[in-house]
Design an enzyme around this catalytic site. Structure first.
Site, PDB file in Angstrom:
ATOM      1  N   GLU A 125       0.817  -1.225   0.000  1.00 27.64           N
ATOM      2  CA  GLU A 125       0.000   0.000   0.000  1.00 27.64           C
ATOM      3  C   GLU A 125       0.844   1.265   0.000  1.00 27.64           C
ATOM      4  O   GLU A 125       0.769   2.095   0.897  1.00 27.64           O
ATOM      5  CB  GLU A 125      -0.961   0.001   1.202  1.00 27.64           C
ATOM      6  CG  GLU A 125      -2.087   1.017   1.036  1.00 27.64           C
ATOM      7  CD  GLU A 125      -3.129   0.940   2.151  1.00 27.64           C
ATOM      8  OE1 GLU A 125      -4.129   0.271   1.951  1.00 27.64           O
ATOM      9  OE2 GLU A 125      -2.916   1.552   3.197  1.00 27.64           O
ATOM     10  N   HIS A 146     -13.976   5.116   3.032  1.00 31.95           N
ATOM     11  CA  HIS A 146     -13.571   4.722   4.386  1.00 31.95           C
ATOM     12  C   HIS A 146     -13.227   5.906   5.292  1.00 31.95           C
ATOM     13  O   HIS A 146     -13.337   5.795   6.507  1.00 31.95           O
ATOM     14  CB  HIS A 146     -12.389   3.748   4.334  1.00 31.95           C
ATOM     15  CG  HIS A 146     -12.815   2.347   3.974  1.00 31.95           C
ATOM     16  ND1 HIS A 146     -13.419   2.053   2.768  1.00 31.95           N
ATOM     17  CD2 HIS A 146     -12.758   1.169   4.653  1.00 31.95           C
ATOM     18  CE1 HIS A 146     -13.693   0.747   2.719  1.00 31.95           C
ATOM     19  NE2 HIS A 146     -13.311   0.191   3.850  1.00 31.95           N
TER      20      HIS A 146
HETATM   21  N1  GLY Z   1      -9.160  -3.490   3.046  1.00 31.34           N
HETATM   22  C1  GLY Z   1      -8.319  -2.699   2.263  1.00 31.34           C
HETATM   23  C2  GLY Z   1      -7.080  -3.405   1.844  1.00 31.34           C
HETATM   24  O1  GLY Z   1      -6.976  -4.608   1.960  1.00 31.34           O
HETATM   25  O2  GLY Z   1      -6.174  -2.773   1.392  1.00 31.34           O
END
Ligand code: GLY
Length: 370
Positions: free
Chosen positions: A240, A251
């Site tokens: 990420e 979110h």
């Molecule tokens: N729930 C968001 C992700 O897995 O990045």
């Protein structure tokens, strides 16, 4: 059906869905070489009573597994639970050649993944999600974690399970509140990354879907499509750093709804319900900031209402939500940024929104009360 989540050399996780999923699990366990020296199943009280027997009837080698049970609920995704589980694993002689099977919803797969990925520097684990939210989101993508006090997922690892087995049969153990919660993540994944799935959702009446038996093909199709889309995103950005952030659409404001609703004297919202309401506000911001067409925003609102109930907000709730969003920003790695839509199926992350713009989006939501 078998999908693969490939996140680097030696990091592929097989994701099995469909009616033969327990046969696949049988074969998977039989093919482990060397075989595990012991197998543990982590579950909670609810999943144990609804799902464990189904699993062990279908996969008889698991009858001999040691069952570790924790109470159900988000508050158990804690350091205390992790420590308790590490102690049991140590006491029972678990080793790096053991296998932990996480049978349950997002709390179990997040906590179990965290415990396994840290115990003795890493014990292999697999996920068998039993909630819709777990099947389409929490169990997919290798995020593990626990909460630090009231700060969600503050401690954790990125670690793929060895495999994930999704049995839609477990949907039959869920009520419509839980199904709707998971369905919000299907809406989200379609909106951020797949116009075809978004169009398909537009042709489904949610109330009809909720009444359908779990073995209906449509469930299988929706889950497989959501999983495949999430894998496509995670494979490009496992940790990420950028692209994966688009999965946070809805979110930022959704978490503020969720937190507000968890205050005493309020009706608690499920995670998915809160995210659905957050997506309404963030669609408004998307029109303002990232070029979403207002017709598409209205289509998103029609997808969410009336299946997700309107949650009334008073003026003072807005102060609470704004404070929460400010506080939340400081502790998130992505800082003050939102993930917004350019169009259905196309999202961007890293969009800065001013407090006045966020308030306007919540006011827009408030004006939808009927
Ligand atoms: N729930 C968001 C992700 O897995 O990045």
């Amino acid at each position: 059906m078998r999908l693969t989540l490939n996140t680097g050399p030696g990091k592929a996780a097989g994701i099995y869905t469909g009616s033969t999923v327990f046969q696949e699990l049988n074969a998977f366990l039989g093919n482990l070489s060397p075989g595990p020296d012991s197998i543990f199943i982590l579950t909670d009280k609810q999943s144990r009573s609804c799902c464990l027997e189904v699993l062990t009837c279908a996969v008889s080698s698991l009858l001999a597994a040691e069952v570790l049970e924790i109470p159900a609920g988000e508050k158990n995704k804690s350091l205390k639970s992790a420590e308790h589980l590490w102690n049991i694993l140590a006491f029972k002689g678990a080793s790096r050649r053991s296998l932990l099977i996480n049978l349950g919803g997002g709390v179990i797969t997040d906590l179990g993944g965290f415990v396994a990925s840290t115990f003795k520097r890493g014990v292999p684990f697999i996920h068998i999600p039993t909630s819709l939210l777990g099947m389409v989101d929490a169990a997919i993508g290798g995020k593990t974690g626990i909460n630090l006090g009231d700060i969600k997922n503050q401690i954790g690892t990125f670690q793929n399970p060895e495999a994930i087995f999704i049995s839609t049969g477990f949907l039959g153990t869920l009520d419509s509140y839980e199904l709707l919660s998971g369905f919000a993540e299907i809406i989200k994944i379609a909106l951020v990354a797949d116009i075809c799935l978004w169009k398909k959702l537009g042709s489904i009446r949610l109330q009809d879907l909720l009444k359908m038996k779990p073995d209906k093909e449509i469930w299988e199709d929706l889950i497989s499509a959501s999983v495949a889309i999430k894998c496509r995103i995670v494979e490009q950005d496992f940790r990420e750093k950028n692209l994966r952030e688009i999965l946070n659409f809805g979110h930022t404001i959704g978490h503020a709804f969720e937190s507000l609703s968890l205050q005493t004297n309020r009706n608690p919202l499920s995670h998915g319900h809160a995210i659905a309401l957050g997506m309404i506000c963030e669609s408004y911001l998307s029109v303002m900031k990232s070029g979403l067409d207002s017709g598409d925003r209205d289509a998103i609102i029609r997808m969410i209402f009336p299946d997700y109930e309107y949650y009334p907000l008073h003026r003072k709730d807005l102060d609470f939500m704004m404070e929460f969003i400010e506080y939340d920003k400081k502790r998130r790695s992505s800082g003050a940024c939102f993930s917004l839509l350019r169009s259905p199926g196309n999202a961007i992350s890293g969009e800065r929104c001013e407090p006045g713009e966020i308030i306007e989006s919540i006011d827009f939501y408030r004006a939808l009360e009927r």
